[in-house]
Design an enzyme around this catalytic site. Structure first.
Site, PDB file in Angstrom:
ATOM      1  N   GLY A 123       7.441   1.485   2.678  1.00 22.46           N
ATOM      2  CA  GLY A 123       8.503   1.693   1.681  1.00 22.46           C
ATOM      3  C   GLY A 123       8.060   1.497   0.251  1.00 22.46           C
TER       4      GLY A 123
ATOM      5  CB  ALA B  69      12.290   2.803  -1.382  1.00 23.42           C
TER       6      ALA B  69
ATOM      7  N   PRO C 223       0.821  -1.212   0.000  1.00 24.99           N
ATOM      8  CG  PRO C 223      -0.304  -1.276   2.032  1.00 24.99           C
ATOM      9  CD  PRO C 223       0.619  -2.061   1.165  1.00 24.99           C
TER      10      PRO C 223
ATOM     11  CG  ASP D  31      12.371   3.941   4.029  1.00 21.36           C
ATOM     12  OD1 ASP D  31      12.779   3.632   5.163  1.00 21.36           O
ATOM     13  OD2 ASP D  31      11.274   4.497   3.826  1.00 21.36           O
TER      14      ASP D  31
END
Ligand code: MEV
Length: 315
Positions: free
Chosen positions: A106, A109, A100, A151
């Site tokens: 993250g 990323a 989500p 991240d």
């Protein structure tokens, strides 16, 4: 023929926000939830690099320089092409995500990582993790403003990391496997805004906030030791303490606090928000005996979904 690459979600076990100020933090990949990027040849006569991701279906603008790009997907493509020294190929890249958006897991990323990986593979010049990490870090600036880099690092390398800004990446041993439940508040929250608000708080009340940030750093080191010796009781206590400090940094929310309380009341060893906060996800440390009760309590408290992830050596 198609080429596919993927990247996992992540959670921050301890240390988010303080990590932006040079303190260590620990992040873990969540390999069960991934973003996948698939590169397929364009239909005959279709030119340009076409990108399909959820609602998005567009061709990469041909004329824009990387420095002028403010869209995360476009910037990922530009930086990847620049790094491998190629022009945009005539292909279509489809992105599918199980993570989500704006939930602290993250997703930004992971999308950049999968996209850059797939494109560089399709061009016959697969990026190594070091170069990929640099690209995704640049893109993270769009999502986070002043990202620490944690991240992108945990997602690109897909292994548990003890991360300190400007230091070589360290991994560590997991003394005993443990299970985290990840409960989604369903409230999306932009990490960039939470990070900027903490920055404002830090700058306006440095004398009060600096010790909180440093205390979180010490707590992260204690957490690493607890994980290494497999001491889950201490790990849980440290997670819950970390949540208290994050509340002090104003990045919790009533819903996150409710989830933490519900998890602890149902027998979790510890619980805290994970990631940027203000919404997104909460993590709770559970044992086989408390797993079902904690999950049920989180759902009863309003969690949109509760995922489980096992953290073990060699994963
Ligand atoms: C977000 O997952 C972690 C934060 O510490 C931001 C960052 O480190 O870039 C909130």
């Amino acid at each position: 023929m198609s080429i596919e690459a993927s990247a996992p979600a992540k959670v921050i076990l301890v240390g988010e926000h303080a990590v932006v100020y040079g303190q260590p933090a620990i992040a873990l990949p969540v390999s069960s939830h991934r973003v996948t990027a698939r590169v397929i040849p364009n239909a005959p006569g279709e030119c340009g690099l076409r990108l399909i991701a959820g609602e998005i279906d567009r061709v990469l603008p041909a004329t824009v320089e990387a420095e002028a790009v403010t869209d995360a997907l476009d910037l990922t493509l530009r930086l990847t092409l620049a790094r491998v020294g190629r022009l945009a190929p005539d292909v279509t890249i489809k992105i599918e995500s199980q993570i989500p958006i704006a939930s602290g897991l993250g997703s930004g990323a992971a999308v950049s990582t999968a996209l850059a990986r797939a494109l560089s593979m399709a061009l016959g010049c697969p990026l190594n993790n070091h170069d990929l990490n640099e690209i995704v870090y640049e893109v993270e600036k769009i999502h986070h403003g002043t990202p620490s880099g944690i991240d992108n690092t945990v997602i690109v390398y897909e292994q548990p990391v003890y991360f300190k800004r400007g230091h070589p990446i360290e991994t560590f041993t997991i003394g005993a496997p443990f299970t985290l439940l990840i409960a989604d508040t369903g409230q999306s929250a932009l990490t960039r805004i939470a990070v900027a608000d903490v920055r404002h708080l830090y700058e306006s009340e440095t004398d009060r906030i600096q010790p909180v940030i440093e205390t979180i750093g010490l707590l992260v080191d204690e957490t690493r030791q607890a994980v290494e010796r497999g001491d889950l009781t201490t790990l849980g206590q440290l997670m819950t303490r970390n949540h208290g400090y994050l509340r002090g940094l104003t990045v919790s929310s009533p819903q996150l606090d409710t989830f933490v309380k519900a998890a602890l009341d149902a027998g979790a060893l510890g619980a805290k928000l994970s990631g940027g906060g203000r919404g997104g996800n909460m993590i709770a440390l559970v044992t086989p005996e408390t797993h079902s009760a904690v999950k049920a309590a989180l759902l009863a408290a309003g969690a949109r979904r509760v995922l489980g992830t096992v953290v073990a050596e060699g994963q």
